[in-house]
Design an enzyme around this catalytic site. Sequence first.
Site, PDB file in Angstrom:
ATOM      1  N   HIS A  25       0.835  -1.208   0.000  1.00  0.00           N
ATOM      2  CA  HIS A  25       0.000   0.000   0.000  1.00  0.00           C
ATOM      3  C   HIS A  25       0.869   1.257   0.000  1.00  0.00           C
ATOM      4  O   HIS A  25       0.680   2.160  -0.835  1.00  0.00           O
ATOM      5  CB  HIS A  25      -0.917  -0.006   1.222  1.00  0.00           C
ATOM      6  CG  HIS A  25      -1.801   1.193   1.330  1.00  0.00           C
ATOM      7  ND1 HIS A  25      -3.072   1.230   0.804  1.00  0.00           N
ATOM      8  CD2 HIS A  25      -1.593   2.424   1.890  1.00  0.00           C
ATOM      9  CE1 HIS A  25      -3.609   2.414   1.029  1.00  0.00           C
ATOM     10  NE2 HIS A  25      -2.733   3.163   1.699  1.00  0.00           N
ATOM     11  N   GLU A  26       1.813   1.303   0.903  1.00  0.00           N
ATOM     12  CA  GLU A  26       2.671   2.493   0.995  1.00  0.00           C
ATOM     13  C   GLU A  26       3.598   2.599  -0.210  1.00  0.00           C
ATOM     14  O   GLU A  26       3.945   3.704  -0.637  1.00  0.00           O
ATOM     15  CB  GLU A  26       3.470   2.463   2.300  1.00  0.00           C
ATOM     16  CG  GLU A  26       2.621   2.438   3.563  1.00  0.00           C
ATOM     17  CD  GLU A  26       1.640   3.594   3.639  1.00  0.00           C
ATOM     18  OE1 GLU A  26       1.911   4.671   3.065  1.00  0.00           O
ATOM     19  OE2 GLU A  26       0.571   3.417   4.272  1.00  0.00           O
TER      20      GLU A  26
END
Length: 377
Positions: A25-26
């Site tokens: 996600h990051e």
Amino acid sequence: MMQSPGIALTVLSFFLLIGPLIFIHEMGHYLAGRAFGVKADTFSIGFGRELFGWTDRRGTRWRVALLPLGGYVKFAGDMNPASVPTPAWLALPPGERAMTFQAKPVWQRFLIVAAGPAINFALAVLIFMTIFAVVGEGRTPSTVAAVLPGSAAAQAGVRAGDRITMIASQGVYRFEDIGDLVRHRAGETLKMDVYRGQQQIHLLVTPETDLQRDRFGNEFRIGMLGIAAGKQVKVPLQFSELPGAAARQTVLITRTMVDTLWQIVSGRRSVRELGGPLQIARLSGQVATLGWLDFVYFMAAISINLGFMNLLPIPMLDGGHLFFYVIEAVRRKPLAPVAQEWAFRSGLALLLTFMVFVTVNDLGSFGLWRQLAGLIG
């Protein structure tokens, strides 16, 4: 009932599940930022005190922190939750300011923020492609082979030989679709279309509630029609078919999440069904004992959940930022800093309240409150 996995396996499974999903996600935010020339100051897995880390040649600090319940990428110039320019940002030399998040046009900031949830959905599609490549896809015809007497389907007028084409205003193309559409709609009256020969018939059906327990003792309320399929069909897929099948499965799970959330908001499902990190940890340990295929499927579902929840228009989440960027694009100027600050403070309070609530729910699902009540009584 099967004995639950031990604490060690549960903790290990949780980290193997949530760690890669947070990282992915990051990484979506990070790669989109780099593509638009934004410098990243920090890439963190977890919150709080740093356990270990390093600084790369671009000046980005990569760190693993104490609380592994999320992560973040801090871009240069992103100096507060609302990403409002500060005097310190205005004082930067033009060259440095050009590499900051706030210096980018609103459409680039929108894409940088949207890239996190987007990559979670992309990961789910990739996982489903892998699963379908290994085991194929279920494509059992949606024709009813048998109807259980007295069941919800029988009361609605469904007969053996009927071909179901629509349930709850959603198309049915395989028998496998029926369970996915009905499972979370126990007790809800649904529209159903069937073909009986060449005649289309419109019916109303109310799935019965079946309280089921899995091998670990977890209880689930399942909607049941009381119908049976014919011979199950599993089709091996060509490589060109994999993306479409995986995308359909991702959309199906997302649609189920939307329906379930709406049922909770509208009061048709209990808020006690909401779970948090402790529940995910317990389920990850249980699923890990079932084999790698079940575990990676569960990872895909949690990845979709992470992407979907982050898109909710709540300040502090990605969806909240995206909502403000849409307003900025329409107004051709951002909201006033004071309005943004108050919105993000409210969003933080809402998220903290939600985390406390789901943690209480999780502890209740473990039987803690019953045990305490027994001790007090």
